[in-house]
Design a protein around this motif. Sequence first.
Motif, PDB file in Angstrom:
ATOM      1  N   ILE A  77       0.874  -1.168   0.000  1.00 18.36           N
ATOM      2  CA  ILE A  77       0.000   0.000   0.000  1.00 18.36           C
ATOM      3  C   ILE A  77       0.911   1.217   0.000  1.00 18.36           C
ATOM      4  CG2 ILE A  77      -1.842   1.245   1.197  1.00 18.36           C
ATOM      5  CD1 ILE A  77      -2.590  -1.463   2.515  1.00 18.36           C
ATOM      6  N   ASN A  78       1.021   1.879  -1.138  1.00 22.67           N
ATOM      7  CA  ASN A  78       1.984   2.955  -1.343  1.00 22.67           C
ATOM      8  C   ASN A  78       1.269   4.303  -1.379  1.00 22.67           C
ATOM      9  OD1 ASN A  78       4.260   4.464  -2.046  1.00 22.67           O
ATOM     10  ND2 ASN A  78       4.036   4.004  -4.228  1.00 22.67           N
ATOM     11  N   GLN A  79       1.076   4.895  -0.196  1.00 21.49           N
ATOM     12  CA  GLN A  79       0.488   6.232  -0.047  1.00 21.49           C
ATOM     13  C   GLN A  79      -0.981   6.303  -0.472  1.00 21.49           C
ATOM     14  OE1 GLN A  79       3.318   9.493  -1.253  1.00 21.49           O
ATOM     15  NE2 GLN A  79       4.468   7.767  -2.110  1.00 21.49           N
ATOM     16  N   ALA A  80      -1.615   5.175  -0.641  1.00 23.56           N
ATOM     17  CA  ALA A  80      -3.044   5.165  -0.981  1.00 23.56           C
ATOM     18  C   ALA A  80      -3.880   5.092   0.300  1.00 23.56           C
ATOM     19  CB  ALA A  80      -3.357   3.984  -1.893  1.00 23.56           C
ATOM     20  N   ASN A  81      -5.100   5.586   0.226  1.00 24.18           N
ATOM     21  CA  ASN A  81      -6.006   5.600   1.376  1.00 24.18           C
ATOM     22  C   ASN A  81      -7.162   4.617   1.183  1.00 24.18           C
ATOM     23  OD1 ASN A  81      -4.515   7.677   2.541  1.00 24.18           O
ATOM     24  ND2 ASN A  81      -5.801   9.285   1.655  1.00 24.18           N
ATOM     25  N   ASP A  82      -7.734   4.204   2.309  1.00 24.55           N
ATOM     26  CA  ASP A  82      -8.948   3.374   2.293  1.00 24.55           C
ATOM     27  C   ASP A  82      -8.762   2.073   1.512  1.00 24.55           C
ATOM     28  OD1 ASP A  82     -10.838   5.295   3.687  1.00 24.55           O
ATOM     29  OD2 ASP A  82     -10.173   6.526   2.005  1.00 24.55           O
TER      30      ASP A  82
END
Length: 416
Positions: free
Chosen positions: A134-139
């Motif tokens: 998970i590279n700086q992504a949200n939710d």
Amino acid sequence: MSKPRSLSLLALLCAFTLPAHAATLHVGESQSFARIGDALAKASAGDEIVVHPLKDHAAYKQEALLVHTSKLTIRAADPKTLIKIDGTGFNYSGKGKIPRAIFQFDPGADGCTLEGFELANARNDSFNGAGVRINQANDITIRRCTIQKNDMGIMSNGELGKSTGARQLIEACTIIDNGSDKEPGYNHNLYLGGTSVTVRACEIARSTTGHNLKSRAHLNWIEYNFIHDSANRELDLVDAKGNTDAENSHAILIGNFIVKAPKTNGNKTVIHFGQDGKNDHTGTLFLVHNTIITPYVSPVVDLSAPGTSVILFNNRIDDANAKGAGVIVNARNDALLTNARGEGNFFTTAFTAKLPATIKAGPLIEWAKIELPFPAAAQPAKRPALLEFLAHGKLEERKTPTQGAGRGENILPAKK
């Protein structure tokens, strides 16, 4: 003649204003797409990618999936059958358009869900190829996956100041046997960072070289997991500039079953809360309703930063018939042992000899009397309030006691 024309124009207007329906893209033998990457290249925001099992449940080979599209659901066609993906022979380097994981969620991939996969053998020359990144992504939600035999199980990153890596949810997963003997100490079943993460109802076990769960996230909510038999610490909750040196960088562990391996050559501490770098960790570790079994005299909790505190409610901590006096809490690196408190706990005899006076055994504390810094935590019926906190990252306004100010303040209100 004008009336039919008017209706025709109205119908045409509606056709252009109606929302587009999300598409379902099917992957597998005799499906529209043979490979997951082909479907991903055609998917639009909100679409669903449904992956069907191959003949004889064979694995999809060397999928390297870089996700930039938001609100995708990527799931197994049959909820009872995990889709196998085997990365053997592929170098998940993270260079250019090559992901560092079988599934990598990059900026722009907010709101995606991954469900029903078995991810194995993702490796690279830096020994940090992962099942999921998970590279700086949200939710991002990772649900009902088995992630095993990679350099890393799941890795994530983000920044509190930019609100990235927020509201990560890892749920009902089996994350086991990840690591690399070629780079001992740097490979973990989970290596997390960012604004906030929830790990729920997972089995996390047998990290081959590092820790079972390592995190540099600002907020960690870890509940109802079975965490056991790590090569080193079961949980290593440490510092990151801009994330853990911000106020309220808490870790909440509720209802977990945590067991140290009976024999290990690695670090025998169960939970480390503090720093392994040069940054503070300004927050409290809350242990509530956990069962912890360790046969070692090494600390159950190791505090190692000036801003750290620990509070224990209603835990059972068992020495597994160990010889010698066990340590519930250790404090070093300017951490203060006076910032350790507890009530309602059960300790086997080995832990009572060195028990700090501020950490008490039973009787059990009622939920309504357990005070955490979240309005939902004391009463499960109010969990939507917790979700509201996770969504906005702000605590309710509250007064903190004056004692210990600036040194890991104890957030419990003074007794009346």
